[in-house]
Design an enzyme around this catalytic site. Structure first.
Site, PDB file in Angstrom:
ATOM      1  N   ASP A 228       0.846  -1.185   0.000  1.00 14.91           N
ATOM      2  CA  ASP A 228       0.000   0.000   0.000  1.00 14.91           C
ATOM      3  C   ASP A 228       0.889   1.245   0.000  1.00 14.91           C
ATOM      4  O   ASP A 228       1.616   1.484   0.956  1.00 14.91           O
ATOM      5  CB  ASP A 228      -0.909  -0.024   1.244  1.00 14.91           C
ATOM      6  N   HIS A 322      -9.022  -1.946  -9.012  1.00 17.38           N
ATOM      7  CA  HIS A 322      -8.763  -0.772  -8.167  1.00 17.38           C
ATOM      8  C   HIS A 322      -7.763   0.183  -8.824  1.00 17.38           C
ATOM      9  O   HIS A 322      -8.012   1.390  -8.901  1.00 17.38           O
ATOM     10  CB  HIS A 322      -8.248  -1.233  -6.801  1.00 17.38           C
TER      11      HIS A 322
END
Lengths: 425, 425
Positions: A228, A322
């Protein structure tokens, strides 16, 4: 986390020198460059050991610390509500107290009248970052100086917002590698500001920054297992473009050097996620789990090729993956931002757990992401990106945005100055 | 906390060799020696870098890991309630699953069918420790094999116990230096045991182990600012005497090598504590805050002299000081135990915080200590000590025991064996 005992090393260092040093040696995940050239150097970097990061992140500088600072292991962010009757004078007094206390603690010096100096003698890369909600500007008597974008975001189609994580008058983000120091710093600030503001919500998160075989820090993972922060800004130019408000973007001169902080609390449905196979997960994200590479590439930092077509005639990266929606669209590079997200995984109260029956795996899944991002203007970055994600992201099957708050982060301070002094003064 | 990327280093190591290695190099606060001589060595210690701890704490051995293991940065302990209808067969199946999964994860190998192997590839000194409540023995059909001391402790005069932190059928303590790995391991275990047991309470804590100028780990501090764990056992002999159940102490042969775990949740009244001056704090503890030295000494490990009289004709260490009551009395060395406590500092829900008015500093003080201790028999150690503390400890002004649970920790496993196999088999 190891605490670095370092009383002899805690002299304040220049912003530029130390950030460079920290980014070279720390367990740093998000970013490196950040300082503009305003700060000089004092040559003290030579005194550092090469094997551990400087425990002091300089407090003063053109921008507040805790944004471009390489991510620390712990983040506790507290939003405050001003007390009734707090007006312009009290707001300035509060910011004065907080800035002074934060500056001392981040430098490894106890605050005045601190009875537990042992708990702040080693700052462990402590940073304290302060943000203003619209209520702060109003109370300070300068409502007209708030950035135009400051306030609740527009509703997104998948929002499941709980107001208990919502907009407040003020926010303090405390980050550090030493959890005890973070806890202590926060108590000092809450206590110091108690006559003026009361804590209204608290979000606590963690990150584990991996160290590669070469000793270099890597990108930390969230609790879905994905890396992330891969696409974050890294160079000074990136930060100037994506994060720091410049003269052209500022609606008031004292906004320059500041930024916009958006805090979205994103709940993860862990039991449901765990029922999805790896292919489903990777297709939904558009990246591999192990490497974090785009499905069109092999390495984490390979550029995704959204136009690539596979042997089956379909896009390799699905249009609803995403990363297909979270990246820049239509060449509008203003959609980039700094993501500085932390994982949360909270104990569930017995009351909640005992009330559950068949679905009680949930009892250990008060889990998710404190998605904090920084940008020059949310209207051109977070909002258009989140609108696309809300409408189409495959990950929506497993995530829910349950909290949303926006704050203006005033620029950094000169020595002795308080947060927002030029704006409120 | 840094994650140590280490896929090439994850071979299982002998208990004895590695514990010695870890204690020499890790950021270890509580203890060092621990292994009995049953395990051999495989010489693999030579492959380790000298500058960081081995990420693998051996799972198998004469005693379970996570007890004599030098304290890690994170501890999440979950108590479980067996589901209706779970009998002897299901209990054994559950323990089989859990032991097998824990063994793999602690070795850095993903469990079978783990879809997130990235989250457990680096164990970060992960340990998983399993304990049995009386309900486990009953469900397993061997109620007569429970240690006689297993069950609720007698009431103490200052108890403010909440049953939500109370006795349960089973407990799993997961500790590690990598918070992400701890979270992941716990979810694997909860999921793996879901057909048989449901989580009933969760306690999450942290410790920051200081590193001295010489690179040696020191004693971590609790959130009152005191060093916590100074008087712990350190040598193998200490552990044999204080912690591990031997033949003479065992009411069943398969108890040997096990121990008794007591988990007391101790809430700290931070606002009240912060209103006390340093002298009051040090007199109440009987130790200095900075060094952790007894008031009759100069260094942390100096032996307290409870008989010393000061110039004012009064005892230097007050008879009601914490250490005056917590230590051995009447020469009964059975009162010693291993303390392996972790700090907790939880976010307070908005509902609670918003309901508070003048007293709302409490809003950031869901703070305290998960006081976990290990001993051969609580009737001769925790109970007499806690009775003295409840009746007289000056610290009672600022602390409350709000949770209490007792578990039998079965001895360690041989390779392939499950927890308690000899006891339940």
């Amino acid at each position: 986390m190891k605490r670095h005992s370092s009383s002899g090393q805690l002299s304040r260092r220049s912003f530029l020198t130390t950030v460079g040093l920290v980014s070279a040696t720390a367990a740093a995940g998000v970013t490196t460059a950040c300082a503009s050239g305003e700060a000089g150097t004092d040559g003290s970097a030579d005194q550092q050991g090469a094997d551990r990061p400087d425990p002091v992140v300089p407090f003063d500088g053109p921008h507040q610390a805790g944004i471009a600072t390489p991510v620390q292991a712990h983040n506790t962010t507290v939003a405050f509500t001003l007390r009734d009757g707090v007006g312009p004078k009290e707001v300035r007094r509060l910011l004065n107290i907080w800035t002074s206390d934060a500056r001392r603690m981040c430098s490894g010096e106890p605050v005045l009248a601190d009875l537990e100096p042992e708990l702040s003698s080693d700052p462990g890369r402590l940073t304290v970052t302060c943000g203003f909600g619209r209520g702060l500007f109003t109370a300070a008597g300068v409502a007209d100086r708030a950035p135009r974008w400051l306030g609740p975001l527009p509703a997104f189609s998948t929002d499941r917002l709980d107001p208990r994580w919502g907009e407040r008058d003020l926010v303090i983000q405390v980050c550090g590698d030493d959890r005890t120091t973070v806890s202590h710093a926060l108590r000092i600030l809450v206590r110091g500001g108690a006559d003026y503001a009361r804590p209204s919500w608290t979000q606590t998160g963690f990150l584990d920054v991996p160290v590669g075989p070469d000793g270099e820090p890597g990108t930390p993972r969230n609790l879905f297992g994905f890396k992330d922060g891969t696409v974050n800004p890294r160079t000074e130019t990136d930060f100037d473009e994506q994060v720091w408000i410049d003269e052209a973007e500022a609606s008031h001169p004292a906004h320059v050097g500041g930024t916009c902080m958006v805090i979205r609390r994103v709940a993860f449905d862990m039991p449901l996620w765990e029922s999805a196979d790896r292919t489903t997960r990777e297709v939904s994200m558009g990246r591999t789990i192990t490497e974090g590479a785009p499905l069109t590439g092999r390495a984490e930092f390979d550029e995704p090729d959204l136009a690539a077509i596979g042997d089956d005639g379909l896009p390799v990266i699905d249009a609803h993956a995403h990363i297909a929606l979270a990246g820049v669209h239509d060449g509008d590079t203003r959609q980039r931002m700094l993501r500085r997200a932390y994982n949360y995984d909270l104990p569930v109260t017995a009351a909640r757990a005992d009330g559950l029956q068949d679905a009680d795996l949930v009892a250990l899944a008060d889990t998710g992401l404190i998605f904090t991002c920084f940008q020059t203007d949310p209207r051109t970055s977070f909002i258009p990106v989140q609108r696309r994600l809300a409408d189409g992201d495959r990950l929506n099957e497993w995530i829910s945005h349950v909290g949303s708050a926006v704050f203006f982060i005033p620029p950094g301070t000169a020595e002795g100055e308080y947060w927002g002094e030029k704006l409120l003064g």
